[in-house]
Design an enzyme around this catalytic site. Structure first.
Site, PDB file in Angstrom:
ATOM      1  N   SER A 154      -8.154 143.566  20.349  1.00 29.16           N
ATOM      2  CA  SER A 154      -9.360 144.274  19.912  1.00 29.16           C
ATOM      3  C   SER A 154      -9.660 145.521  20.747  1.00 29.16           C
ATOM      4  O   SER A 154     -10.070 146.543  20.178  1.00 29.16           O
ATOM      5  CB  SER A 154     -10.564 143.324  19.912  1.00 29.16           C
ATOM      6  OG  SER A 154     -10.351 142.317  18.953  1.00 29.16           O
ATOM      7  N   THR A 207     -14.254 135.515  20.749  1.00 33.29           N
ATOM      8  CA  THR A 207     -13.027 134.843  20.333  1.00 33.29           C
ATOM      9  C   THR A 207     -12.930 133.504  21.057  1.00 33.29           C
ATOM     10  O   THR A 207     -13.896 133.077  21.714  1.00 33.29           O
ATOM     11  CB  THR A 207     -11.807 135.780  20.550  1.00 33.29           C
ATOM     12  OG1 THR A 207     -10.654 135.146  20.008  1.00 33.29           O
ATOM     13  CG2 THR A 207     -11.579 136.124  22.015  1.00 33.29           C
ATOM     14  N   LYS A 238     -16.275 130.884  19.658  1.00 29.76           N
ATOM     15  CA  LYS A 238     -16.707 131.218  18.294  1.00 29.76           C
ATOM     16  C   LYS A 238     -17.710 130.227  17.701  1.00 29.76           C
ATOM     17  O   LYS A 238     -18.527 130.595  16.859  1.00 29.76           O
ATOM     18  CB  LYS A 238     -15.486 131.347  17.367  1.00 29.76           C
ATOM     19  CG  LYS A 238     -14.642 132.584  17.681  1.00 29.76           C
ATOM     20  CD  LYS A 238     -13.379 132.635  16.854  1.00 29.76           C
ATOM     21  CE  LYS A 238     -13.591 133.442  15.592  1.00 29.76           C
ATOM     22  NZ  LYS A 238     -12.292 133.788  14.938  1.00 29.76           N
ATOM     23  N   ASP A 292     -14.231 137.293   9.459  1.00 23.17           N
ATOM     24  CA  ASP A 292     -12.816 136.938   9.229  1.00 23.17           C
ATOM     25  C   ASP A 292     -12.490 136.888   7.737  1.00 23.17           C
ATOM     26  O   ASP A 292     -11.415 137.333   7.312  1.00 23.17           O
ATOM     27  CB  ASP A 292     -12.479 135.584   9.869  1.00 23.17           C
ATOM     28  CG  ASP A 292     -12.348 135.674  11.379  1.00 23.17           C
ATOM     29  OD1 ASP A 292     -12.006 136.765  11.883  1.00 23.17           O
ATOM     30  OD2 ASP A 292     -12.584 134.655  12.052  1.00 23.17           O
ATOM     31  N   ALA A 338      -6.510 123.770   7.842  1.00 25.39           N
ATOM     32  CA  ALA A 338      -7.939 123.503   7.647  1.00 25.39           C
ATOM     33  C   ALA A 338      -8.720 123.730   8.940  1.00 25.39           C
ATOM     34  O   ALA A 338      -9.760 123.117   9.162  1.00 25.39           O
ATOM     35  CB  ALA A 338      -8.145 122.079   7.136  1.00 25.39           C
ATOM     36  N   ARG A 398      -2.343 118.904   8.008  1.00 18.95           N
ATOM     37  CA  ARG A 398      -1.737 117.767   8.707  1.00 18.95           C
ATOM     38  C   ARG A 398      -2.786 116.683   8.949  1.00 18.95           C
ATOM     39  O   ARG A 398      -2.571 115.517   8.675  1.00 18.95           O
ATOM     40  CB  ARG A 398      -1.147 118.268  10.037  1.00 18.95           C
ATOM     41  CG  ARG A 398      -0.575 117.194  10.895  1.00 18.95           C
ATOM     42  CD  ARG A 398      -0.017 117.769  12.166  1.00 18.95           C
ATOM     43  NE  ARG A 398      -1.034 118.427  12.995  1.00 18.95           N
ATOM     44  CZ  ARG A 398      -0.808 118.955  14.182  1.00 18.95           C
ATOM     45  NH1 ARG A 398       0.415 118.920  14.686  1.00 18.95           N
ATOM     46  NH2 ARG A 398      -1.772 119.531  14.869  1.00 18.95           N
ATOM     47  N   THR A 399      -3.952 117.099   9.465  1.00 20.24           N
ATOM     48  CA  THR A 399      -5.047 116.154   9.675  1.00 20.24           C
ATOM     49  C   THR A 399      -5.941 116.211   8.437  1.00 20.24           C
ATOM     50  O   THR A 399      -6.763 117.122   8.280  1.00 20.24           O
ATOM     51  CB  THR A 399      -5.853 116.542  10.931  1.00 20.24           C
ATOM     52  OG1 THR A 399      -4.938 116.744  12.011  1.00 20.24           O
ATOM     53  CG2 THR A 399      -6.873 115.490  11.300  1.00 20.24           C
ATOM     54  N   TYR A 457       0.528 136.711  12.765  1.00 25.36           N
ATOM     55  CA  TYR A 457       1.065 138.077  12.763  1.00 25.36           C
ATOM     56  C   TYR A 457       2.001 138.350  13.932  1.00 25.36           C
ATOM     57  O   TYR A 457       2.435 139.483  14.132  1.00 25.36           O
ATOM     58  CB  TYR A 457      -0.058 139.116  12.681  1.00 25.36           C
ATOM     59  CG  TYR A 457      -1.067 139.024  13.798  1.00 25.36           C
ATOM     60  CD1 TYR A 457      -2.216 138.276  13.644  1.00 25.36           C
ATOM     61  CD2 TYR A 457      -0.851 139.674  15.004  1.00 25.36           C
ATOM     62  CE1 TYR A 457      -3.141 138.169  14.664  1.00 25.36           C
ATOM     63  CE2 TYR A 457      -1.770 139.579  16.033  1.00 25.36           C
ATOM     64  CZ  TYR A 457      -2.910 138.821  15.852  1.00 25.36           C
ATOM     65  OH  TYR A 457      -3.813 138.715  16.871  1.00 25.36           O
TER      66      TYR A 457
HETATM   67  P1  ATR Z   1      -7.674 128.433  13.922  1.00 22.98           P
HETATM   68  O1  ATR Z   1      -9.067 128.713  14.388  1.00 22.98           O
HETATM   69  O2  ATR Z   1      -6.706 129.542  14.201  1.00 22.98           O
HETATM   70  O3  ATR Z   1      -7.641 127.993  12.504  1.00 22.98           O
HETATM   71  P2  ATR Z   1      -7.358 125.676  14.720  1.00 22.98           P
HETATM   72  O4  ATR Z   1      -8.752 125.371  14.317  1.00 22.98           O
HETATM   73  O5  ATR Z   1      -6.811 125.093  15.985  1.00 22.98           O
HETATM   74  O6  ATR Z   1      -7.125 127.238  14.851  1.00 22.98           O
HETATM   75  O7  ATR Z   1      -6.395 125.248  13.490  1.00 22.98           O
HETATM   76  C1  ATR Z   1      -5.005 125.319  13.564  1.00 22.98           C
HETATM   77  C2  ATR Z   1      -4.401 124.898  12.229  1.00 22.98           C
HETATM   78  O8  ATR Z   1      -2.975 124.804  12.378  1.00 22.98           O
HETATM   79  C3  ATR Z   1      -4.849 123.512  11.765  1.00 22.98           C
HETATM   80  O9  ATR Z   1      -4.815 123.470  10.362  1.00 22.98           O
HETATM   81  C4  ATR Z   1      -3.760 122.632  12.373  1.00 22.98           C
HETATM   82  O10 ATR Z   1      -3.613 121.365  11.763  1.00 22.98           O
HETATM   83  P3  ATR Z   1      -4.460 120.108  12.340  1.00 22.98           P
HETATM   84  O11 ATR Z   1      -5.842 120.270  11.813  1.00 22.98           O
HETATM   85  O12 ATR Z   1      -3.755 118.926  11.813  1.00 22.98           O
HETATM   86  O13 ATR Z   1      -4.398 120.216  13.854  1.00 22.98           O
HETATM   87  C5  ATR Z   1      -2.545 123.476  12.094  1.00 22.98           C
HETATM   88  N1  ATR Z   1      -1.408 123.112  12.954  1.00 22.98           N
HETATM   89  C6  ATR Z   1      -1.222 123.430  14.249  1.00 22.98           C
HETATM   90  N2  ATR Z   1      -0.056 122.903  14.698  1.00 22.98           N
HETATM   91  C7  ATR Z   1       0.502 122.243  13.643  1.00 22.98           C
HETATM   92  C8  ATR Z   1       1.703 121.496  13.460  1.00 22.98           C
HETATM   93  N3  ATR Z   1       2.597 121.334  14.454  1.00 22.98           N
HETATM   94  N4  ATR Z   1       1.940 120.956  12.252  1.00 22.98           N
HETATM   95  C9  ATR Z   1       1.068 121.142  11.244  1.00 22.98           C
HETATM   96  N5  ATR Z   1      -0.079 121.827  11.344  1.00 22.98           N
HETATM   97  C10 ATR Z   1      -0.365 122.371  12.520  1.00 22.98           C
END
Ligand code: ATR
Length: 282
Positions: A26, A71, A75, A112, A139, A163-164, A229
Site C-alpha cells: 500500500s 490489514t 481488520k 475489498d 470462506a 475446506r472447513t 497475486y
Molecule cells: P483471508 O482473509 O485472506 O480470506 P483467511 O480468513 O485465513 O484469510 O482464509 C483463508 C482461506 O484459505 C480459507 O478459505 C481457508 O480454508 P479454511 O477455512 O478451511 O481454513 C483456505 N485455505 C488455506 N489453506 C488451505 C489449504 N491448505 N487447503 C484448503 N483451503 C485452505
C-alpha cells in the site's frame, strides 16, 4: 477555500496499520498516486501490535492523520473501535479503510468487495455479475467481501466450497438463501454453468500448494479470477485460460480497493492503470 485538513497544516497524512506491515504494498501504491497528482500528503506503514491498536487509532487524528488502511491482524478488531461502521463492513465482519472525520468520529468501511468488482469490470469489460451463478472457493475474510459484492451486484446464486465447511455455512446464514454451500471434495461440480469463478483461498500463493479443483465442466464462457497475486499467474488461472476462459489476476483487486480511501483522504479520484501496476510490482 477552507483548508479541508486544518489539523495537518493542509498536509494530509494517511497510512496502513498492520502487524507485521513491512510486506504491504500500500505505501508504494499511494506514493505513486500522490506523486502523479502532485498532492502534498504522505502515506506511511505503521507496525502496530494488537494491544496498542486502540491507543494508536485514537491518537492519529491529533497528529494530522485523515485516515488509514488496516490489514492483518486488525481488520476485525477495528469494528468495535470505530464510531460508525458501514453496513457492508458490519456484514463482512471486517474493515480495511478508516476515515477520521472532522467531527472527531472514526468511520470504518470495507472496500475489498468494491476492489473485486472493479478489477473484474476493468479486466473483462463485458463481464456481467448477474449473467449466471458464481462459484467461490474459500470462506475466509476475503471470500466474505467477494460474496457481499457479488450479491450487491446482482449475482443470482453464489456457490461456496470451503475446506472447513462450517465457515461456508456461516456465510450462508449471514448472507441468505442466494448462497449455496457445496462440498469441498466436490468443489469441481459447482463450476457447472458458473458465469464467474473465484479462488478466494490462499492456495496457489508462492510457497503453498496449488489449488486443485477439477475444471472439466468449466465453461469457456466463465470469467475466472484468483485473489492470490503472488504469483500473478497462478496454476488455477493457467488451467482456466487453457479451457478458453477469460482470466483476471488478483493484483487489480489490491489496486482498486485502495482507490476509495485515496479519494476520501486526498480528495482526488485515482486511476488504476499499467503505470500503477508497474510501480506496485517494482
Ligand atoms: P483471508 O482473509 O485472506 O480470506 P483467511 O480468513 O485465513 O484469510 O482464509 C483463508 C482461506 O484459505 C480459507 O478459505 C481457508 O480454508 P479454511 O477455512 O478451511 O481454513 C483456505 N485455505 C488455506 N489453506 C488451505 C489449504 N491448505 N487447503 C484448503 N483451503 C485452505
Amino acid at each position: 477555500m477552507a483548508d479541508p485538513h486544518p489539523k495537518s497544516n493542509g498536509i494530509p497524512l494517511a497510512g496502513v496499520i498492520g502487524w507485521p506491515v513491512a510486506h504491504s504494498r500500500s505505501p508504494a501504491l499511494h506514493a505513486h498516486w500522490l506523486a502523479r497528482y502532485g498532492i502534498r500528503g504522505y502515506y506511511v506503514p505503521m507496525a502496530v501490535q494488537p494491544e496498542h491498536l486502540a491507543n494508536v487509532l485514537h491518537t492519529l487524528p491529533q497528529a494530522g492523520f485523515v485516515g488509514a488502511n488496516v490489514t492483518i491482524p486488525h481488520k476485525e478488531a477495528v469494528l468495535s473501535l470505530a464510531d460508525v461502521v458501514s453496513d457492508r463492513a458490519a456484514l463482512i465482519g471486517a474493515a480495511n479503510t478508516l476515515t477520521f472525520r472532522p467531527d472527531g468520529r472514526m468511520y470504518a468501511d470495507n472496500t475489498d468487495g468494491y476492489g473485486f468488482i472493479a478489477n473484474l469490470r476493468q479486466g473483462v469489460p463485458g463481464w456481467r455479475p448477474d449473467a449466471g451463478p458464481a462459484a467461490v472457493i474459500g470462506a475466509g475474510g476475503a471470500a466474505r467481501a467477494v460474496v457481499c459484492a457479488l450479491l450487491e451486484s446482482g449475482a443470482p446464486e453464489i456457490r461456496i466450497a470451503n475446506r472447513t465447511r462450517l465457515r461456508a455455512e456461516r456465510i450462508r446464514s449471514d448472507f441468505g438463501p442466494r448462497v449455496i454451500v457445496c462440498d469441498w471434495v466436490q468443489a469441481g461440480n459447482m463450476l457447472d454453468g458458473a458465469a464467474t469463478v473465484v479462488n478466494a483461498t490462499s492456495m496457489g500463493m508462492d510457497g503453498r500448494p496449488d489449488l486443485r479443483v477439477p475444471m472439466d465442466i468449466l465453461s469457456a464462457q466463465a470469467v475466472v479470477t484468483d485473489l492470490v497475486y503472488t504469483p500473478l499467474e497462478t496454476a488455477f488461472l493457467v488451467k482456466a485460460r487453457d479451457r478458453g476462459c477469460e482470466v483476471v489476476d488478483g493484483l487489480g483487486m489490491l489496486l482498486h480497493q485502495a482507490a476509495p480511501g485515496f479519494e476520501r483522504w486526498f480528495g482526488q479520484t485515482p486511476e488504476v492503470d499499467n503505470d500503477l501496476r508497474r510501480a506496485v510490482l517494482a
